[in-house]
Enzyme design. Structure first.
Site, PDB file in Angstrom:
ATOM      1  N   ASN A  55       0.837  -1.201   0.000  1.00  0.00           N
ATOM      2  CA  ASN A  55       0.000   0.000   0.000  1.00  0.00           C
ATOM      3  C   ASN A  55       0.868   1.245   0.000  1.00  0.00           C
ATOM      4  O   ASN A  55       1.952   1.284   0.599  1.00  0.00           O
ATOM      5  CB  ASN A  55      -1.019  -0.006   1.152  1.00  0.00           C
ATOM      6  CG  ASN A  55      -0.442  -0.210   2.524  1.00  0.00           C
ATOM      7  OD1 ASN A  55       0.571  -0.871   2.692  1.00  0.00           O
ATOM      8  ND2 ASN A  55      -1.081   0.370   3.520  1.00  0.00           N
ATOM      9  N   VAL A  56       0.391   2.250  -0.726  1.00  0.00           N
ATOM     10  CA  VAL A  56       1.103   3.526  -0.881  1.00  0.00           C
ATOM     11  C   VAL A  56       0.103   4.631  -0.553  1.00  0.00           C
ATOM     12  O   VAL A  56      -0.803   4.911  -1.348  1.00  0.00           O
ATOM     13  CB  VAL A  56       1.658   3.689  -2.310  1.00  0.00           C
ATOM     14  CG1 VAL A  56       2.390   5.020  -2.443  1.00  0.00           C
ATOM     15  CG2 VAL A  56       2.589   2.534  -2.670  1.00  0.00           C
ATOM     16  N   GLU A  57       0.238   5.217   0.623  1.00  0.00           N
ATOM     17  CA  GLU A  57      -0.716   6.234   1.064  1.00  0.00           C
ATOM     18  C   GLU A  57      -0.294   7.625   0.594  1.00  0.00           C
ATOM     19  O   GLU A  57       0.802   7.812   0.042  1.00  0.00           O
ATOM     20  CB  GLU A  57      -0.859   6.156   2.590  1.00  0.00           C
ATOM     21  CG  GLU A  57      -1.429   4.807   3.012  1.00  0.00           C
ATOM     22  CD  GLU A  57      -1.674   4.684   4.503  1.00  0.00           C
ATOM     23  OE1 GLU A  57      -1.199   5.550   5.280  1.00  0.00           O
ATOM     24  OE2 GLU A  57      -2.351   3.717   4.894  1.00  0.00           O
ATOM     25  N   ASN A  58      -1.194   8.569   0.804  1.00  0.00           N
ATOM     26  CA  ASN A  58      -0.979   9.933   0.315  1.00  0.00           C
ATOM     27  C   ASN A  58      -1.529  10.909   1.346  1.00  0.00           C
ATOM     28  O   ASN A  58      -2.550  10.621   1.994  1.00  0.00           O
ATOM     29  CB  ASN A  58      -1.713  10.090  -1.028  1.00  0.00           C
ATOM     30  CG  ASN A  58      -1.309  11.341  -1.754  1.00  0.00           C
ATOM     31  OD1 ASN A  58      -1.754  12.437  -1.441  1.00  0.00           O
ATOM     32  ND2 ASN A  58      -0.446  11.182  -2.741  1.00  0.00           N
ATOM     33  N   ALA A  59      -0.888  12.066   1.465  1.00  0.00           N
ATOM     34  CA  ALA A  59      -1.360  13.093   2.406  1.00  0.00           C
ATOM     35  C   ALA A  59      -2.789  13.528   2.072  1.00  0.00           C
ATOM     36  O   ALA A  59      -3.541  13.940   2.968  1.00  0.00           O
ATOM     37  CB  ALA A  59      -0.414  14.290   2.388  1.00  0.00           C
ATOM     38  N   ALA A  60      -3.160  13.460   0.801  1.00  0.00           N
ATOM     39  CA  ALA A  60      -4.564  13.614   0.399  1.00  0.00           C
ATOM     40  C   ALA A  60      -5.159  12.203   0.474  1.00  0.00           C
ATOM     41  O   ALA A  60      -5.107  11.439  -0.493  1.00  0.00           O
ATOM     42  CB  ALA A  60      -4.662  14.200  -0.996  1.00  0.00           C
ATOM     43  N   TYR A  61      -5.684  11.834   1.621  1.00  0.00           N
ATOM     44  CA  TYR A  61      -5.912  10.428   1.979  1.00  0.00           C
ATOM     45  C   TYR A  61      -6.586   9.550   0.924  1.00  0.00           C
ATOM     46  O   TYR A  61      -6.153   8.413   0.724  1.00  0.00           O
ATOM     47  CB  TYR A  61      -6.723  10.337   3.286  1.00  0.00           C
ATOM     48  CG  TYR A  61      -6.078  11.010   4.471  1.00  0.00           C
ATOM     49  CD1 TYR A  61      -4.694  11.076   4.633  1.00  0.00           C
ATOM     50  CD2 TYR A  61      -6.869  11.595   5.455  1.00  0.00           C
ATOM     51  CE1 TYR A  61      -4.116  11.710   5.718  1.00  0.00           C
ATOM     52  CE2 TYR A  61      -6.300  12.218   6.558  1.00  0.00           C
ATOM     53  CZ  TYR A  61      -4.920  12.283   6.685  1.00  0.00           C
ATOM     54  OH  TYR A  61      -4.370  12.903   7.766  1.00  0.00           O
ATOM     55  N   GLU A  68      -3.035  -4.663  -3.056  1.00  0.00           N
ATOM     56  CA  GLU A  68      -3.537  -5.531  -4.124  1.00  0.00           C
ATOM     57  C   GLU A  68      -3.483  -4.805  -5.471  1.00  0.00           C
ATOM     58  O   GLU A  68      -3.141  -5.397  -6.504  1.00  0.00           O
ATOM     59  CB  GLU A  68      -4.988  -5.948  -3.841  1.00  0.00           C
ATOM     60  CG  GLU A  68      -5.159  -6.809  -2.606  1.00  0.00           C
ATOM     61  CD  GLU A  68      -5.411  -5.996  -1.348  1.00  0.00           C
ATOM     62  OE1 GLU A  68      -4.871  -4.872  -1.219  1.00  0.00           O
ATOM     63  OE2 GLU A  68      -6.141  -6.492  -0.479  1.00  0.00           O
ATOM     64  N   CYS A 100     -10.316  -4.909   0.337  1.00  0.00           N
ATOM     65  CA  CYS A 100     -11.444  -3.972   0.417  1.00  0.00           C
ATOM     66  C   CYS A 100     -12.377  -4.211  -0.771  1.00  0.00           C
ATOM     67  O   CYS A 100     -12.036  -4.936  -1.722  1.00  0.00           O
ATOM     68  CB  CYS A 100     -10.942  -2.529   0.445  1.00  0.00           C
ATOM     69  SG  CYS A 100     -10.375  -1.909  -1.155  1.00  0.00           S
TER      70      CYS A 100
HETATM   71  N1  THU Z   1      -5.127  -1.804   2.731  1.00  0.00           N
HETATM   72  C1  THU Z   1      -4.579  -2.546   1.724  1.00  0.00           C
HETATM   73  O1  THU Z   1      -3.588  -2.144   1.097  1.00  0.00           O
HETATM   74  N2  THU Z   1      -5.153  -3.739   1.435  1.00  0.00           N
HETATM   75  C2  THU Z   1      -6.166  -4.297   2.133  1.00  0.00           C
HETATM   76  O2  THU Z   1      -6.588  -5.399   1.818  1.00  0.00           O
HETATM   77  C3  THU Z   1      -6.762  -3.586   3.265  1.00  0.00           C
HETATM   78  C4  THU Z   1      -6.293  -2.192   3.466  1.00  0.00           C
HETATM   79  C5  THU Z   1      -4.468  -0.544   3.078  1.00  0.00           C
HETATM   80  C6  THU Z   1      -5.143   0.711   2.635  1.00  0.00           C
HETATM   81  C7  THU Z   1      -4.581   1.719   3.600  1.00  0.00           C
HETATM   82  O3  THU Z   1      -3.316   2.164   3.112  1.00  0.00           O
HETATM   83  C8  THU Z   1      -4.337   0.919   4.859  1.00  0.00           C
HETATM   84  O4  THU Z   1      -4.338  -0.439   4.471  1.00  0.00           O
HETATM   85  C9  THU Z   1      -5.373   1.145   5.938  1.00  0.00           C
HETATM   86  O5  THU Z   1      -6.638   0.969   5.429  1.00  0.00           O
END
Ligand code: THU
Length: 148
Positions: A55-61, A68, A100
């Protein structure tokens, strides 16, 4: 417990140990400074190749990308178009980290109803589902070809 683990992995049918290792390593590369929830995913394509994502998050959530989705992008870039097996690996204290809703649909684009999806934590496999278990009565590319 050992018996349960063996049943989940069914070691002969897919390279689950390699997929687990790839997902475990990918998880450690996650960029998740906001949730601090690290996730790794690994997929096996129709050519027998493994592709991983984190997972790659962003400050703009809302702009964040799930593990996946990253693994699917890597597969497509490499020329893979069919999913044979998936591992999703997170650490929620024993609770299942399942894909998700959006990622279930993304997997549906490239996976059959019986696509096996293994849910794991860094230590072990926790559960095994099919895509149809997680996304029943789903809509997919096959429906578009039925358009009269
Ligand atoms: N997340 C995933 O990358 N895959 C999942 O199956 C569940 C959730 C990530 C999204 C977000 O960066 C973090 O987990 C918290 O929700």
């Amino acid at each position: 417990m050992a018996q349960n683990k063996l049943n989940l992995l069914e070691l002969n049918d897919f390279p689950w140990n390699a997929l687990m290792a790839a997902a475990r390593a990918a998880r450690l590369q996650a960029h998740a400074p906001y949730s601090r929830f690290l996730v790794g995913a690994a997929v096996l394509d129709e050519h027998g190749r493994l592709h991983a994502g984190c997972n790659v998050e962003n400050a703009a959530y809302p702009q964040g990308v799930c593990a996946e989705a990253g693994a699917l992008s890597a597969m497509v870039l490499a020329g893979g178009r069919r999913l044979r097996a998936v591992v999703v690996l997170g650490d929620a204290g024993g609770a299942l980290v399942t894909p998700c809703g959006g990622c279930r649909q993304k997997l549906r684009e490239f996976g059959a109803a019986d696509l096996p999806i293994l849910i794991a934590d860094p230590q072990r496999a926790l559960a095994r589902f099919t895509l149809d278990d997680l996304l029943p009565h789903s809509f997919g590319p096959d429906h578009l070809s039925l358009n009269p």
